[in-house]
Design a protein around this motif. Sequence first.
Motif, PDB file in Angstrom:
ATOM      1  N   GLU A 150       0.829  -1.207   0.000  1.00  0.00           N
ATOM      2  CA  GLU A 150       0.000   0.000   0.000  1.00  0.00           C
ATOM      3  C   GLU A 150       0.865   1.258   0.000  1.00  0.00           C
ATOM      4  OE1 GLU A 150      -3.054   2.912   0.403  1.00  0.00           O
ATOM      5  OE2 GLU A 150      -2.768   1.011  -0.664  1.00  0.00           O
ATOM      6  N   ASP A 151       1.942   1.261   0.777  1.00  0.00           N
ATOM      7  CA  ASP A 151       2.849   2.408   0.777  1.00  0.00           C
ATOM      8  C   ASP A 151       3.523   2.566  -0.588  1.00  0.00           C
ATOM      9  OD1 ASP A 151       2.224   2.879   3.421  1.00  0.00           O
ATOM     10  OD2 ASP A 151       3.966   1.810   4.217  1.00  0.00           O
ATOM     11  N   PHE A 152       3.899   1.453  -1.193  1.00  0.00           N
ATOM     12  CA  PHE A 152       4.515   1.465  -2.528  1.00  0.00           C
ATOM     13  C   PHE A 152       3.525   2.023  -3.550  1.00  0.00           C
ATOM     14  CE2 PHE A 152       5.245  -0.899  -6.551  1.00  0.00           C
ATOM     15  CZ  PHE A 152       6.542  -0.496  -6.837  1.00  0.00           C
ATOM     16  N   ARG A 153       2.276   1.578  -3.475  1.00  0.00           N
ATOM     17  CA  ARG A 153       1.225   2.074  -4.378  1.00  0.00           C
ATOM     18  C   ARG A 153       1.074   3.585  -4.261  1.00  0.00           C
ATOM     19  NH1 ARG A 153      -2.954   4.744  -4.079  1.00  0.00           N
ATOM     20  NH2 ARG A 153      -2.805   4.800  -1.803  1.00  0.00           N
ATOM     21  N   ALA A 154       1.046   4.062  -3.023  1.00  0.00           N
ATOM     22  CA  ALA A 154       0.871   5.495  -2.806  1.00  0.00           C
ATOM     23  C   ALA A 154       2.036   6.290  -3.392  1.00  0.00           C
ATOM     24  CB  ALA A 154       0.723   5.770  -1.308  1.00  0.00           C
ATOM     25  N   ARG A 155       3.260   5.770  -3.232  1.00  0.00           N
ATOM     26  CA  ARG A 155       4.422   6.467  -3.786  1.00  0.00           C
ATOM     27  C   ARG A 155       4.390   6.509  -5.309  1.00  0.00           C
ATOM     28  NH1 ARG A 155       9.238   7.372  -1.521  1.00  0.00           N
ATOM     29  NH2 ARG A 155       9.374   8.643  -3.412  1.00  0.00           N
ATOM     30  N   LEU A 156       3.847   5.460  -5.934  1.00  0.00           N
ATOM     31  CA  LEU A 156       3.741   5.441  -7.402  1.00  0.00           C
ATOM     32  C   LEU A 156       2.547   6.242  -7.907  1.00  0.00           C
ATOM     33  CD1 LEU A 156       4.618   1.831  -8.649  1.00  0.00           C
ATOM     34  CD2 LEU A 156       6.034   3.883  -8.687  1.00  0.00           C
ATOM     35  N   GLY A 157       1.607   6.554  -7.012  1.00  0.00           N
ATOM     36  CA  GLY A 157       0.426   7.310  -7.419  1.00  0.00           C
ATOM     37  C   GLY A 157      -0.623   6.475  -8.121  1.00  0.00           C
ATOM     38  N   LEU A 158      -0.620   5.152  -7.895  1.00  0.00           N
ATOM     39  CA  LEU A 158      -1.667   4.303  -8.479  1.00  0.00           C
ATOM     40  C   LEU A 158      -2.970   4.512  -7.721  1.00  0.00           C
ATOM     41  CD1 LEU A 158       0.272   0.913  -8.860  1.00  0.00           C
ATOM     42  CD2 LEU A 158      -0.245   2.568 -10.662  1.00  0.00           C
ATOM     43  N   GLU A 159      -4.064   4.521  -8.438  1.00  0.00           N
ATOM     44  CA  GLU A 159      -5.371   4.631  -7.795  1.00  0.00           C
ATOM     45  C   GLU A 159      -6.052   3.262  -7.743  1.00  0.00           C
ATOM     46  OE1 GLU A 159      -6.532   7.150  -6.110  1.00  0.00           O
ATOM     47  OE2 GLU A 159      -4.679   8.238  -6.542  1.00  0.00           O
ATOM     48  N   ARG A 160      -6.428   2.750  -8.911  1.00  0.00           N
ATOM     49  CA  ARG A 160      -6.972   1.384  -8.995  1.00  0.00           C
ATOM     50  C   ARG A 160      -6.109   0.587  -9.963  1.00  0.00           C
ATOM     51  NH1 ARG A 160     -11.799  -0.207  -7.083  1.00  0.00           N
ATOM     52  NH2 ARG A 160     -12.242  -1.617  -8.811  1.00  0.00           N
ATOM     53  N   PHE A 161      -5.962  -0.698  -9.681  1.00  0.00           N
ATOM     54  CA  PHE A 161      -5.089  -1.520 -10.513  1.00  0.00           C
ATOM     55  C   PHE A 161      -5.487  -2.981 -10.378  1.00  0.00           C
ATOM     56  CE2 PHE A 161      -3.265  -0.858  -6.347  1.00  0.00           C
ATOM     57  CZ  PHE A 161      -2.818  -2.112  -5.944  1.00  0.00           C
ATOM     58  N   HIS A 162      -5.038  -3.784 -11.318  1.00  0.00           N
ATOM     59  CA  HIS A 162      -5.163  -5.228 -11.227  1.00  0.00           C
ATOM     60  C   HIS A 162      -4.009  -5.746 -10.383  1.00  0.00           C
ATOM     61  CE1 HIS A 162      -8.155  -4.842 -14.336  1.00  0.00           C
ATOM     62  NE2 HIS A 162      -7.268  -4.489 -15.257  1.00  0.00           N
ATOM     63  N   LEU A 163      -4.242  -6.858  -9.678  1.00  0.00           N
ATOM     64  CA  LEU A 163      -3.229  -7.394  -8.780  1.00  0.00           C
ATOM     65  C   LEU A 163      -3.150  -8.908  -8.930  1.00  0.00           C
ATOM     66  CD1 LEU A 163      -1.230  -6.936  -6.422  1.00  0.00           C
ATOM     67  CD2 LEU A 163      -3.185  -7.111  -4.846  1.00  0.00           C
ATOM     68  N   ALA A 164      -1.931  -9.431  -9.068  1.00  0.00           N
ATOM     69  CA  ALA A 164      -1.720 -10.874  -9.182  1.00  0.00           C
ATOM     70  C   ALA A 164      -0.571 -11.289  -8.278  1.00  0.00           C
ATOM     71  CB  ALA A 164      -1.419 -11.267 -10.631  1.00  0.00           C
ATOM     72  N   GLY A 165      -0.631 -12.519  -7.767  1.00  0.00           N
ATOM     73  CA  GLY A 165       0.449 -13.010  -6.917  1.00  0.00           C
ATOM     74  C   GLY A 165       0.552 -14.515  -6.986  1.00  0.00           C
ATOM     75  N   ASN A 166       1.776 -14.997  -6.833  1.00  0.00           N
ATOM     76  CA  ASN A 166       2.055 -16.426  -6.827  1.00  0.00           C
ATOM     77  C   ASN A 166       2.511 -16.869  -5.440  1.00  0.00           C
ATOM     78  OD1 ASN A 166       4.901 -18.331  -7.467  1.00  0.00           O
ATOM     79  ND2 ASN A 166       2.878 -19.147  -7.883  1.00  0.00           N
ATOM     80  N   SER A 167       1.988 -17.986  -4.962  1.00  0.00           N
ATOM     81  CA  SER A 167       2.420 -18.593  -3.708  1.00  0.00           C
ATOM     82  C   SER A 167       2.323 -17.583  -2.558  1.00  0.00           C
ATOM     83  CB  SER A 167       3.843 -19.138  -3.875  1.00  0.00           C
ATOM     84  OG  SER A 167       4.203 -19.961  -2.794  1.00  0.00           O
ATOM     85  N   MET A 168       3.426 -17.280  -1.873  1.00  0.00           N
ATOM     86  CA  MET A 168       3.407 -16.267  -0.824  1.00  0.00           C
ATOM     87  C   MET A 168       2.848 -14.952  -1.342  1.00  0.00           C
ATOM     88  SD  MET A 168       6.715 -14.467   0.955  1.00  0.00           S
ATOM     89  CE  MET A 168       6.986 -13.482  -0.549  1.00  0.00           C
ATOM     90  N   GLY A 169       3.263 -14.558  -2.562  1.00  0.00           N
ATOM     91  CA  GLY A 169       2.762 -13.319  -3.156  1.00  0.00           C
ATOM     92  C   GLY A 169       1.268 -13.365  -3.405  1.00  0.00           C
ATOM     93  N   GLY A 170       0.732 -14.568  -3.653  1.00  0.00           N
ATOM     94  CA  GLY A 170      -0.715 -14.713  -3.803  1.00  0.00           C
ATOM     95  C   GLY A 170      -1.432 -14.414  -2.507  1.00  0.00           C
ATOM     96  N   SER A 171      -0.853 -14.865  -1.394  1.00  0.00           N
ATOM     97  CA  SER A 171      -1.459 -14.554  -0.093  1.00  0.00           C
ATOM     98  C   SER A 171      -1.392 -13.061   0.199  1.00  0.00           C
ATOM     99  CB  SER A 171      -0.764 -15.340   1.017  1.00  0.00           C
ATOM    100  OG  SER A 171      -1.430 -15.142   2.237  1.00  0.00           O
ATOM    101  N   VAL A 172      -0.250 -12.441  -0.108  1.00  0.00           N
ATOM    102  CA  VAL A 172      -0.149 -10.989   0.073  1.00  0.00           C
ATOM    103  C   VAL A 172      -1.197 -10.279  -0.785  1.00  0.00           C
ATOM    104  CG1 VAL A 172       1.352  -8.975  -0.197  1.00  0.00           C
ATOM    105  CG2 VAL A 172       2.310 -11.131   0.632  1.00  0.00           C
ATOM    106  N   ALA A 173      -1.421 -10.806  -1.986  1.00  0.00           N
ATOM    107  CA  ALA A 173      -2.379 -10.182  -2.904  1.00  0.00           C
ATOM    108  C   ALA A 173      -3.800 -10.240  -2.355  1.00  0.00           C
ATOM    109  CB  ALA A 173      -2.302 -10.857  -4.276  1.00  0.00           C
ATOM    110  N   TRP A 174      -4.230 -11.418  -1.877  1.00  0.00           N
ATOM    111  CA  TRP A 174      -5.614 -11.458  -1.397  1.00  0.00           C
ATOM    112  C   TRP A 174      -5.763 -10.749  -0.048  1.00  0.00           C
ATOM    113  CZ3 TRP A 174      -6.702 -13.722   3.196  1.00  0.00           C
ATOM    114  CH2 TRP A 174      -6.025 -14.888   3.609  1.00  0.00           C
ATOM    115  N   HIS A 175      -4.684 -10.710   0.750  1.00  0.00           N
ATOM    116  CA  HIS A 175      -4.730  -9.884   1.960  1.00  0.00           C
ATOM    117  C   HIS A 175      -4.944  -8.420   1.574  1.00  0.00           C
ATOM    118  CE1 HIS A 175      -3.316 -13.273   4.357  1.00  0.00           C
ATOM    119  NE2 HIS A 175      -3.367 -12.520   5.443  1.00  0.00           N
TER     120      HIS A 175
END
Length: 324
Positions: free
Chosen positions: A119-144
Motif C-alpha cells: 500500500e505504501d509502494f502504491r501510494a508512492r507510485l500514485g496508483l489509484e486502482r489496478f489489477h493485482l496478481a500473486g504467486n504462492s506467498m505473493g498470492g497470499s499478500v495479494a488477497w490480503h
Amino acid sequence: MARRRRALVGIGGLLVVGGALAAGMRADVPASELEARHATPPSRFLEVDGLRIHYRDQGQGPALVLLHGSNASLFTWEGWVRELSAHHRVITLDLPGHGLTGPDAKGRYSWTDMARVLEDFRARLGLERFHLAGNSMGGSVAWHYALLHPERVERLILVDAAGYPREEPSPLVFRLMRAPGLGELLSRVSPRWVIDRNVRAVYGDPSKVTEENVDRYYALLLREGNRKATRERLRITTDDGLWKRLGEVRAPTLILWGAKDTWILPRYGERFDRDIPDSRLVVYPDLGHVPMEEDPARTAADARRFLAEGVTAPPAPASGGATP
C-alpha cells in the motif's frame, strides 16, 4: 577393538559431514555487486518507509501489479511482462527480504505486513486502482491486500496462492529453516545444488529449468541479509485468520493452478474458488507450483482474457438520423 572401530567410524562420519558443511558455506554477497549484474534497465529503486524497493515498471495501459513467491524475485514474472506489456502497464517488485530489495530493518515479513508495504509502494507510485496478481506467498499478500484495500483492486489473479492453514507438512526446506540452531546453520550453508533441487521441485517438468534461472535464484538468495530475512520470515505464524474472510473479496478473481504442484496442493485452489464469491478456476494438468514461469505464454493468455473482461468498451457511435 569393535568399540574403537565404531568410534573411528563415528569420527569419520563427523568429518565427512563437517567437510560437506564447510564446502557449502557461502558468504553474503554485497548488494552493490548483485545490483551491478541484475539491476539493469528497466530496474529502478524507490524508498518506501525505510525500505529501498527494487521494481520494474513496463508497458502501457491499465496497471497490473505482480507479486512473487517465497525466495523468488520479480524475475519470476519476466515471461508475463513480455506477454502482457503491450496491453498493460506491468509493475513487478521484490518484496521485503527478497531479491534486490533485501532485508527490512522493521521485519515486515508477515503477509499483512507485506500488504501494508504494498500500500505504501502504491501510494508512492500514485496508483489509484489496478489489477493485482500473486504467486504462492505473493498470492497470499495479494488477497490480503484485496481484503484490506478493496477500493484499490480492480481484478485479482491468484497463482498457486498460499493462505489457508496447511493440512500437510510444509516443504522440508522450510521446516529446516524454522528449526532453532539448524535454521541459523542453513542461513550460512547454501550449496548451489540445494537451490537447483528446490527450483526443479516446483516445476511440473523439471527439464524446463535452465541453469541461468538457477544461477539467478542462487545469486539473489546470497544477497546480504536475505538468508537471515528468510529465517525470520519462516518463523512468523502465517495463520492470521484472514482466510475466514475470503468471502468478502469484492474483486473478480481468476485462480490459476498447476495440477502437479506438490508445494501447495491443487485442492487449495478449489477451496479458493469455493470461498471467493466471484471467481473461476483454471487448472493446468502439466504445470507445477510456478505456472507463470513454466509456461508464460499459455498462462498469460488466460490472464489477458480475464483482465480484458474488466475493460469498458467505448460507446458505439449513434446510427441513423440527421447530423446536426
